[in-house]
Design an enzyme around this catalytic site. Sequence first.
Site, PDB file in Angstrom:
ATOM      1  N   GLU A   1      77.458 -24.782  30.242  1.00 25.08           N
ATOM      2  CA  GLU A   1      76.485 -24.971  29.159  1.00 25.08           C
ATOM      3  C   GLU A   1      76.221 -23.656  28.440  1.00 25.08           C
ATOM      4  O   GLU A   1      76.125 -22.614  29.072  1.00 25.08           O
ATOM      5  CB  GLU A   1      75.181 -25.506  29.797  1.00 25.08           C
ATOM      6  CG  GLU A   1      74.024 -25.684  28.856  1.00 25.08           C
ATOM      7  CD  GLU A   1      72.779 -26.222  29.572  1.00 25.08           C
ATOM      8  OE1 GLU A   1      72.888 -26.810  30.675  1.00 25.08           O
ATOM      9  OE2 GLU A   1      71.684 -26.027  29.030  1.00 25.08           O
TER      10      GLU A   1
ATOM     11  N   GLU B   1      67.803 -22.037  22.306  1.00 26.60           N
ATOM     12  CA  GLU B   1      66.582 -22.811  22.563  1.00 26.60           C
ATOM     13  C   GLU B   1      65.375 -22.164  21.900  1.00 26.60           C
ATOM     14  O   GLU B   1      65.319 -20.941  21.750  1.00 26.60           O
ATOM     15  CB  GLU B   1      66.318 -22.915  24.066  1.00 26.60           C
ATOM     16  CG  GLU B   1      67.231 -23.907  24.744  1.00 26.60           C
ATOM     17  CD  GLU B   1      66.843 -24.076  26.186  1.00 26.60           C
ATOM     18  OE1 GLU B   1      66.428 -25.177  26.553  1.00 26.60           O
ATOM     19  OE2 GLU B   1      66.937 -23.087  26.933  1.00 26.60           O
TER      20      GLU B   1
ATOM     21  N   TRP C   1      62.675 -31.985  23.163  1.00 21.79           N
ATOM     22  CA  TRP C   1      62.256 -32.622  24.415  1.00 21.79           C
ATOM     23  C   TRP C   1      60.915 -32.092  24.900  1.00 21.79           C
ATOM     24  O   TRP C   1      60.520 -30.972  24.592  1.00 21.79           O
ATOM     25  CB  TRP C   1      63.347 -32.501  25.479  1.00 21.79           C
ATOM     26  CG  TRP C   1      63.800 -31.127  25.858  1.00 21.79           C
ATOM     27  CD1 TRP C   1      64.657 -30.320  25.166  1.00 21.79           C
ATOM     28  CD2 TRP C   1      63.441 -30.395  27.030  1.00 21.79           C
ATOM     29  NE1 TRP C   1      64.857 -29.146  25.839  1.00 21.79           N
ATOM     30  CE2 TRP C   1      64.123 -29.166  26.991  1.00 21.79           C
ATOM     31  CE3 TRP C   1      62.616 -30.674  28.125  1.00 21.79           C
ATOM     32  CZ2 TRP C   1      63.987 -28.193  27.987  1.00 21.79           C
ATOM     33  CZ3 TRP C   1      62.486 -29.715  29.132  1.00 21.79           C
ATOM     34  CH2 TRP C   1      63.175 -28.500  29.051  1.00 21.79           C
TER      35      TRP C   1
ATOM     36  N   THR D   1      58.579 -24.402  33.903  1.00 20.05           N
ATOM     37  CA  THR D   1      59.025 -25.013  32.650  1.00 20.05           C
ATOM     38  C   THR D   1      57.869 -25.123  31.672  1.00 20.05           C
ATOM     39  O   THR D   1      58.002 -24.825  30.483  1.00 20.05           O
ATOM     40  CB  THR D   1      59.592 -26.421  32.939  1.00 20.05           C
ATOM     41  OG1 THR D   1      60.617 -26.301  33.909  1.00 20.05           O
ATOM     42  CG2 THR D   1      60.157 -27.053  31.680  1.00 20.05           C
TER      43      THR D   1
END
Length: 380
Positions: free
Chosen positions: A167, A171, A258, A269
Site C-alpha cells: 500500500e 492521507e 472514512w 486512530t
Amino acid sequence: MLPIFSVGLPLLVAILAGEGVKATACNATNPCPYSAPCCSEYGFCGSDHFCLGGCNPFYSHALDSCRPAPVCKDAKYSFKDDSRILTNNTFYEGNATEYDWVVEGGNVFVADAAAGDLALTLTEKNGGTKLATTRYVHYGTITARMKTGRWKGVVAAFITMSDAKDEIDWEWPGTATTEGQSNYFWQGFFPSPSNGGTHGGLSDTYSNFHDYTIDWQPDTLTWLIDGKVVRTVKKSDTVKNGMTLYPTTPARVQFSIWPAGIESSGEGTISWAGGMIDWNDPDLKAAGQFAVILREVTIKCADQASLVKAAAIPAANITSYVYASNGTGGVPDIIYTNRSSLLNGASRNALLGIEAGRWQLAVVGLTALAVAGSQAFFGL
Ligand SMILES: *[C@@H]1O[C@H](CO)[C@@H](O)[C@H](O)[C@H]1NC(C)=O
Ligand SMILES: *[C@@H]1O[C@H](CO)[C@@H](O)[C@H](O)[C@H]1NC(C)=O
Ligand SMILES: *[C@@H]1O[C@H](CO)[C@@H](O)[C@H](O)[C@H]1NC(C)=O
Ligand SMILES: *[C@@H]1O[C@H](CO)[C@@H](O)[C@H](O)[C@H]1NC(C)=O
Ligand SMILES: *[C@@H]1O[C@H](CO)[C@@H](O)[C@H](O)[C@H]1NC(C)=O
Ligand SMILES: *[C@@H]1O[C@H](CO)[C@@H](O)[C@H](O)[C@H]1NC(C)=O
C-alpha cells in the site's frame, strides 16, 4: 503519529461481511475452502465478485483462485458524468473495459458536471465511501487533483492498494488542512515505526485543489505535491535481513472518505484523526454529507514492456497480472499474461496449482515478529 496498522474502512468491513453469501473469515492461517474459494479484500470467503479487485491470492483457496488482475492502461479520468463508474461492485463481472471505477460501499455523485467533479460522501448512515479503479497499476505515476475534508475524525485518502496489501498512501486526517501525509506498507506491515511523513505549507486543502502524486517505480517511490517532490524512498533502503520491505505487487488506485473518529476505532486512530466526528457539524448539516471532491486522476503506467519477463508474451498482448509464486525475499513473483480477468472467462490455469499454504509460513512468521515488535528483524 500514525497508527501502526494498515488504513481501512472499519465500517465497510462489517457491512461487506454481512453482504457476503458465506461470511467465513479468511487470513494467513485460514485460507478459503474450495466451495467459497476467494478471500475478499475485507477478509471474507466467497465467489463471484469476491474473486475480483482486492481478492487476496495468498488467503484464497489456491494461488489462482482470484481472477487475473486487469493490466494498467494510461488514462486521464474526469467525472462529467458517472457512466464509467459502477456504483455497486456486487454486480461487477471483471470487465475493466466496461467500467473504469467501482464503488465499494458508500455513495458518489457528480458534484459539478461542467468541471468534472466527483463527490465521495460520508454520512452517519453510509459509513464512508471507497472508489477503486477496475484496472491495476504495476508501477506507474498516479496524480489526483482533489480537495480534502476539514472535519474532526474524518479522513480523506488517495492510495494504491494491492491484493497482497502492499500500500502507498496520501492521507488527510481531520482538521489539518495545510498538509498531506505520506506513508507506505509492505504486505500490510509498516517497514518501520517512523514510516509516515507529513508535508505542510499548503494552501487550504479543503478549499483549494492540489495535485497529489504517487510516483511508484521499481526502484524508487516518490510523493509529490503540485509537481514538487516532497519525499523519496529508495527500494534499496528498504531491505532488512534479506527481506525487501517495498511495495512490489500490482495495485488498484483507491479514493476514500472514512470515519476514523467513531467509538469502534482505536484511541490512536481517533487522536490521529483529530478526535470524534461531530455529527452536528455545520458543513454536514448544510450539505447533508461530508464529502471530498475528486476532479481529475491521471495514470501513467510504467513501461510494461521493460517489466515483462523474458519468457512471457509480447507486451501488446498482455491483458492481466497474475501471482505466480510467493517469490523470494518478500517479493511475490508477478507474471504478465493474456488471461481474461472476467468472472466467466477461461478457467483456472493448470500451471498455477500452487496452494496458498506454502506461502503462509512466511506471513505467519512475520505476523508473529510484528506482534512481538521484533526490532532485530526489521533492524531498528
Ligand atoms: C483467522 O481466521 C480464523 C477462522 O475464521 C479465525 O478463527 C482466526 O482468529 C483468524 N486469525 C486471525 C489472526 O485473525
Ligand atoms: C448492492 O447490490 C446488492 C445485491 O442486490 C445489495 O444487496 C446491496 O445492498 C447493494 N449495495 C448498495 C450499497 O446499494
Ligand atoms: C466488456 O465491455 C465492453 C464495453 O462495454 C464490451 O464491448 C465487451 O463486449 C465486454 N466484454 C465482454 C466479454 O463482455
Ligand atoms: C498477440 O495478439 C495478436 C492479435 O490479437 C495475435 O494475432 C497473436 O497471435 C498474439 N500473439 C501471441 C503470442 O499470443
Ligand atoms: C515463500 O517465501 C519464503 C520466504 O521468502 C520462502 O522461505 C519459501 O520457500 C517460499 N515458498 C515457496 C513455495 O516459494
Ligand atoms: C495467449 O498466449 C498464448 C501463448 O502465447 C497463446 O497460445 C494464446 O493463443 C493466447 N491467448 C489469447 C486469448 O490471446
